[in-house]
Scaffold this motif. Structure first.
Motif, PDB file in Angstrom:
ATOM      1  N   SER A   1      33.645  41.374  38.840  1.00 17.88           N
ATOM      2  CA  SER A   1      33.824  42.313  39.718  1.00 17.88           C
ATOM      3  C   SER A   1      33.834  41.729  41.238  1.00 17.88           C
ATOM      4  CB  SER A   1      32.469  43.553  39.427  1.00 17.88           C
ATOM      5  OG  SER A   1      32.785  44.268  40.568  1.00 17.88           O
ATOM      6  N   ARG A   2      34.807  42.210  42.024  1.00 22.09           N
ATOM      7  CA  ARG A   2      34.957  41.560  43.360  1.00 22.09           C
ATOM      8  C   ARG A   2      34.437  43.050  43.987  1.00 22.09           C
ATOM      9  NH1 ARG A   2      39.832  41.292  43.289  1.00 22.09           N
ATOM     10  NH2 ARG A   2      39.668  39.247  42.475  1.00 22.09           N
ATOM     11  N   GLU A   3      33.506  42.625  45.005  1.00 22.74           N
ATOM     12  CA  GLU A   3      32.758  43.793  45.828  1.00 22.74           C
ATOM     13  C   GLU A   3      32.601  43.489  47.332  1.00 22.74           C
ATOM     14  OE1 GLU A   3      29.840  44.424  41.709  1.00 22.74           O
ATOM     15  OE2 GLU A   3      29.038  43.574  43.591  1.00 22.74           O
TER      16      GLU A   3
ATOM     17  N   ILE B   1      36.222  46.320  44.593  1.00 21.88           N
ATOM     18  CA  ILE B   1      37.669  46.468  45.141  1.00 21.88           C
ATOM     19  C   ILE B   1      38.427  45.523  44.324  1.00 21.88           C
ATOM     20  CG2 ILE B   1      36.987  46.653  47.644  1.00 21.88           C
ATOM     21  CD1 ILE B   1      37.133  43.489  47.855  1.00 21.88           C
ATOM     22  N   GLY B   2      37.961  45.146  42.813  1.00 20.04           N
ATOM     23  CA  GLY B   2      38.872  44.362  42.127  1.00 20.04           C
ATOM     24  C   GLY B   2      37.881  44.014  40.996  1.00 20.04           C
ATOM     25  N   GLY B   3      38.583  43.274  39.957  1.00 20.39           N
ATOM     26  CA  GLY B   3      37.847  42.898  38.846  1.00 20.39           C
ATOM     27  C   GLY B   3      38.333  43.298  37.732  1.00 20.39           C
TER      28      GLY B   3
ATOM     29  N   VAL C   1      31.467  38.396  41.166  1.00 16.36           N
ATOM     30  CA  VAL C   1      30.399  38.828  40.659  1.00 16.36           C
ATOM     31  C   VAL C   1      30.686  38.595  38.957  1.00 16.36           C
ATOM     32  CG1 VAL C   1      28.386  40.149  39.729  1.00 16.36           C
ATOM     33  CG2 VAL C   1      29.035  40.229  42.198  1.00 16.36           C
ATOM     34  N   ALA C   2      29.942  37.458  38.438  1.00 18.19           N
ATOM     35  CA  ALA C   2      30.294  37.359  36.923  1.00 18.19           C
ATOM     36  C   ALA C   2      29.261  38.080  36.197  1.00 18.19           C
ATOM     37  CB  ALA C   2      30.194  35.751  36.637  1.00 18.19           C
ATOM     38  N   LEU C   3      29.675  38.883  35.118  1.00 19.02           N
ATOM     39  CA  LEU C   3      28.978  39.740  34.440  1.00 19.02           C
ATOM     40  C   LEU C   3      28.535  39.064  33.446  1.00 19.02           C
ATOM     41  CD1 LEU C   3      30.977  42.902  34.894  1.00 19.02           C
ATOM     42  CD2 LEU C   3      28.925  42.286  36.253  1.00 19.02           C
ATOM     43  N   VAL C   4      27.378  39.451  32.581  1.00 20.60           N
ATOM     44  CA  VAL C   4      26.713  38.743  31.562  1.00 20.60           C
ATOM     45  C   VAL C   4      27.672  39.335  30.193  1.00 20.60           C
ATOM     46  CG1 VAL C   4      24.424  38.630  32.093  1.00 20.60           C
ATOM     47  CG2 VAL C   4      25.304  40.718  30.927  1.00 20.60           C
TER      48      VAL C   4
END
Length: 172
Positions: free
Chosen positions: A87-89, A106-108, A76-79
């Motif tokens: 974030s890796r989910e 689980i990461g990011g 997921v790319a955050l604004v």
């Protein structure tokens, strides 16, 4: 946000949203009543591969493993403006019958370590509306208090839940 939980909400809270955090963790739950039918709300919320449809703080999402079912992993790319860019989910549970979704970060590069989110959806008493509950447990980052962490995460989740309500009520 919904403030007076009915018996269905209390039951869902008891079944799915009671966490036992470690001393270095915090937890919270948010409840949002949505004036739209459960099937519509669930059809948007359950899409692990497309959280940006209702989560305004997500720029985009790419599945890196799986096809959107349990065990799938998304990047997921955050604004901009948030602490972190990605974030890796992983989707840990998706119960189509009980309308339960659980995922873990689980990461990011965001600061939310050991974050696990549980979301449930049920019909409001009296029908005609849907109740969405999202709870989480997360480590308190070094240099922050549990209250600081709760306020930050609750603010982000509240924004997402209000966006989900707005989107589904518009299409209802």
């Amino acid at each position: 946000m919904h403030r007076n939980p009915n018996s269905n909400t209390k039951k869902m809270m008891s079944l799915y949203h009671t966490h036992n955090p470690n001393p270095n963790q915090c937890t919270s739950s948010l409840v949002q009543t949505v004036n739209a039918p459960l099937p519509l709300v669930w059809s948007i919320l359950r899409r692990f591969d497309q959280p940006q449809v209702y989560k305004n703080l997500i720029k985009n999402c790419t599945l890196t493993a799986g096809s959107g079912g349990v065990g799938s992993v998304r990047e997921v790319a955050l604004v901009s403006g948030l602490p972190g860019q990605r974030s890796r989910e992983r989707l840990d549970r998706l119960d189509e019958d009980m309308h339960v979704m659980i995922y873990s970060m689980i990461g990011g590069d965001q600061r939310l370590e050991n974050y696990m989110s549980t979301t449930t959806v049920h019909e409001a008493e009296g029908g005609g509306a849907t109740v969405v509950i999202e709870s989480y447990v997360v480590d308190v980052p070094a240099g922050n208090s549990g209250e600081d962490t709760r306020v930050f995460v609750d603010t982000v989740l509240g924004c997402h839940l209000r966006s989900l309500a707005y989107l589904t009520e518009k299409y209802n």
